[in-house]
Design a protein around this motif. Sequence first.
Motif, mmCIF file in Angstrom:
data_model
loop_
_atom_site.group_PDB
_atom_site.id
_atom_site.type_symbol
_atom_site.label_atom_id
_atom_site.label_comp_id
_atom_site.label_asym_id
_atom_site.label_seq_id
_atom_site.Cartn_x
_atom_site.Cartn_y
_atom_site.Cartn_z
ATOM 1 N N THR A 208 0.859 -1.180 0.000
ATOM 2 C CA THR A 208 0.000 0.000 0.000
ATOM 3 C C THR A 208 0.894 1.227 0.000
ATOM 4 O O THR A 208 1.818 1.325 0.806
ATOM 5 C CB THR A 208 -0.906 0.021 1.235
ATOM 6 O OG1 THR A 208 -0.096 -0.057 2.416
ATOM 7 C CG2 THR A 208 -1.855 -1.180 1.221
ATOM 8 N N GLN A 209 0.627 2.160 -0.885
ATOM 9 C CA GLN A 209 1.458 3.345 -1.010
ATOM 10 C C GLN A 209 0.658 4.446 -1.683
ATOM 11 O O GLN A 209 -0.422 4.193 -2.226
ATOM 12 C CB GLN A 209 2.713 3.033 -1.833
ATOM 13 C CG GLN A 209 2.419 2.426 -3.191
ATOM 14 C CD GLN A 209 3.671 1.911 -3.870
ATOM 15 O OE1 GLN A 209 4.396 2.677 -4.477
ATOM 16 N NE2 GLN A 209 3.932 0.616 -3.745
ATOM 17 N N ARG A 210 1.168 5.651 -1.630
ATOM 18 C CA ARG A 210 0.521 6.757 -2.322
ATOM 19 C C ARG A 210 0.671 6.533 -3.821
ATOM 20 O O ARG A 210 1.776 6.307 -4.320
ATOM 21 C CB ARG A 210 1.135 8.087 -1.921
ATOM 22 C CG ARG A 210 0.375 9.284 -2.474
ATOM 23 C CD ARG A 210 0.952 10.594 -1.965
ATOM 24 N NE ARG A 210 0.189 11.710 -2.463
ATOM 25 C CZ ARG A 210 -0.887 12.216 -1.878
ATOM 26 N NH1 ARG A 210 -1.325 11.660 -0.759
ATOM 27 N NH2 ARG A 210 -1.523 13.241 -2.383
ATOM 28 N N LEU A 211 -0.432 6.590 -4.550
ATOM 29 C CA LEU A 211 -0.420 6.318 -5.978
ATOM 30 C C LEU A 211 -0.489 7.609 -6.772
ATOM 31 O O LEU A 211 -1.144 8.572 -6.352
ATOM 32 C CB LEU A 211 -1.594 5.411 -6.357
ATOM 33 C CG LEU A 211 -1.637 4.038 -5.684
ATOM 34 C CD1 LEU A 211 -2.889 3.288 -6.115
ATOM 35 C CD2 LEU A 211 -0.387 3.233 -5.997
ATOM 36 N N ALA A 212 0.163 7.603 -7.935
ATOM 37 C CA ALA A 212 0.132 8.775 -8.802
ATOM 38 C C ALA A 212 -1.054 8.744 -9.756
ATOM 39 O O ALA A 212 -1.819 9.694 -9.851
ATOM 40 C CB ALA A 212 1.439 8.874 -9.595
ATOM 41 N N CYS A 213 -1.234 7.625 -10.478
ATOM 42 C CA CYS A 213 -2.314 7.563 -11.463
ATOM 43 C C CYS A 213 -3.384 6.543 -11.105
ATOM 44 O O CYS A 213 -4.550 6.705 -11.447
ATOM 45 C CB CYS A 213 -1.750 7.270 -12.858
ATOM 46 S SG CYS A 213 -1.183 5.564 -13.087
ATOM 47 N N GLY A 214 -3.004 5.453 -10.451
ATOM 48 C CA GLY A 214 -3.963 4.424 -10.069
ATOM 49 C C GLY A 214 -4.407 3.519 -11.190
ATOM 50 O O GLY A 214 -5.222 2.620 -10.982
ATOM 51 N N THR A 215 -3.876 3.720 -12.391
ATOM 52 C CA THR A 215 -4.333 2.959 -13.556
ATOM 53 C C THR A 215 -3.234 2.134 -14.211
ATOM 54 O O THR A 215 -3.491 1.440 -15.186
ATOM 55 C CB THR A 215 -4.908 3.910 -14.622
ATOM 56 O OG1 THR A 215 -3.867 4.788 -15.086
ATOM 57 C CG2 THR A 215 -6.049 4.740 -14.051
ATOM 58 N N GLY A 216 -2.013 2.228 -13.706
ATOM 59 C CA GLY A 216 -0.899 1.509 -14.314
ATOM 60 C C GLY A 216 -0.193 2.276 -15.399
ATOM 61 O O GLY A 216 0.764 1.779 -16.001
ATOM 62 N N ALA A 217 -0.612 3.512 -15.675
ATOM 63 C CA ALA A 217 -0.032 4.278 -16.782
ATOM 64 C C ALA A 217 1.345 4.835 -16.454
ATOM 65 O O ALA A 217 2.232 4.871 -17.307
ATOM 66 C CB ALA A 217 -0.972 5.415 -17.175
ATOM 67 N N CYS A 218 1.557 5.271 -15.206
ATOM 68 C CA CYS A 218 2.808 5.963 -14.884
ATOM 69 C C CYS A 218 3.931 5.017 -14.485
ATOM 70 O O CYS A 218 5.096 5.424 -14.460
ATOM 71 C CB CYS A 218 2.566 6.987 -13.783
ATOM 72 S SG CYS A 218 2.215 6.271 -12.158
ATOM 73 N N GLN A 219 3.606 3.780 -14.133
ATOM 74 C CA GLN A 219 4.602 2.775 -13.755
ATOM 75 C C GLN A 219 5.368 3.133 -12.480
ATOM 76 O O GLN A 219 6.427 2.572 -12.199
ATOM 77 C CB GLN A 219 5.609 2.560 -14.896
ATOM 78 C CG GLN A 219 4.996 2.150 -16.222
ATOM 79 C CD GLN A 219 4.566 0.686 -16.235
ATOM 80 O OE1 GLN A 219 5.368 -0.197 -15.999
ATOM 81 N NE2 GLN A 219 3.292 0.462 -16.506
#
Length: 247
Positions: A208-219
């Motif tokens: 669990t971590q802070r996510l940037a995009c949540g969609t897998g786009a930014c890797q």
Amino acid sequence: MRETQAIIERVRRVSVHLQQLDLSIDPALIQLEPGQSLFARLLEDDSQHAYLRELWVPVAINKVHITVELPAGRNYAPGRVASLLTPVGRPIPVRPGLGTLLLIANDTAPTPFILLAQRLIAAGAAVTLVLSGRATDYPRELLPPEVEILHGDTWDWPDRVETINWADQVIALAPPYTQQDTYRDLYHTISQIRQQSVADGSIYGLYTQRLACGTGACQACQVACHGNNRLACVDGPAFDLKDIVFR
């Protein structure tokens, strides 16, 4: 993943560090499974957080509401509308025929375990939760009363060997800044206790971590695994520790 909206109906402080929000939701969201989260942003937000989304973790779901548990540092008001991207992540894998589950929360609130424990207890499983570090501050009244609670020190607690051997499956949770070290130590500890090769799917860690995009786009949320790296937002949050590359 789809975008929908939710209305905050109720906000309550449940401890010094935590608050819970009751959300009025799209009925389709009642299909969320333990491990899946909401990627939320308040609409008409003129603060510095206006374009950033937060991961909201459900702790209860019924036909018309989802309750999420969040840190107490930010103010939310009833009547506010949130944009939701959902679902984020995959359900936490549970072994077929599971009868006994050991959950371990080290130095972080066991929020991601609450819905899972509720569902498994309803299905007849026995659940033990080990709390250590800051996790011991979590209000006991927020946990299902059927859960056995043990207090420990990092990965050590009373009757540790017996508890590990009792469990059909072990799932651990640690804060992002210690996950690699603590999950590595846990995996090695269990391997030594059981004195045999660890079965696939028997020990999971939640990333669990802070996510940037949540969609897998930014890797940006890659988790190093044998074979190919995977993403916490689309492949997680639960990863079989047997698959993790521990450096």
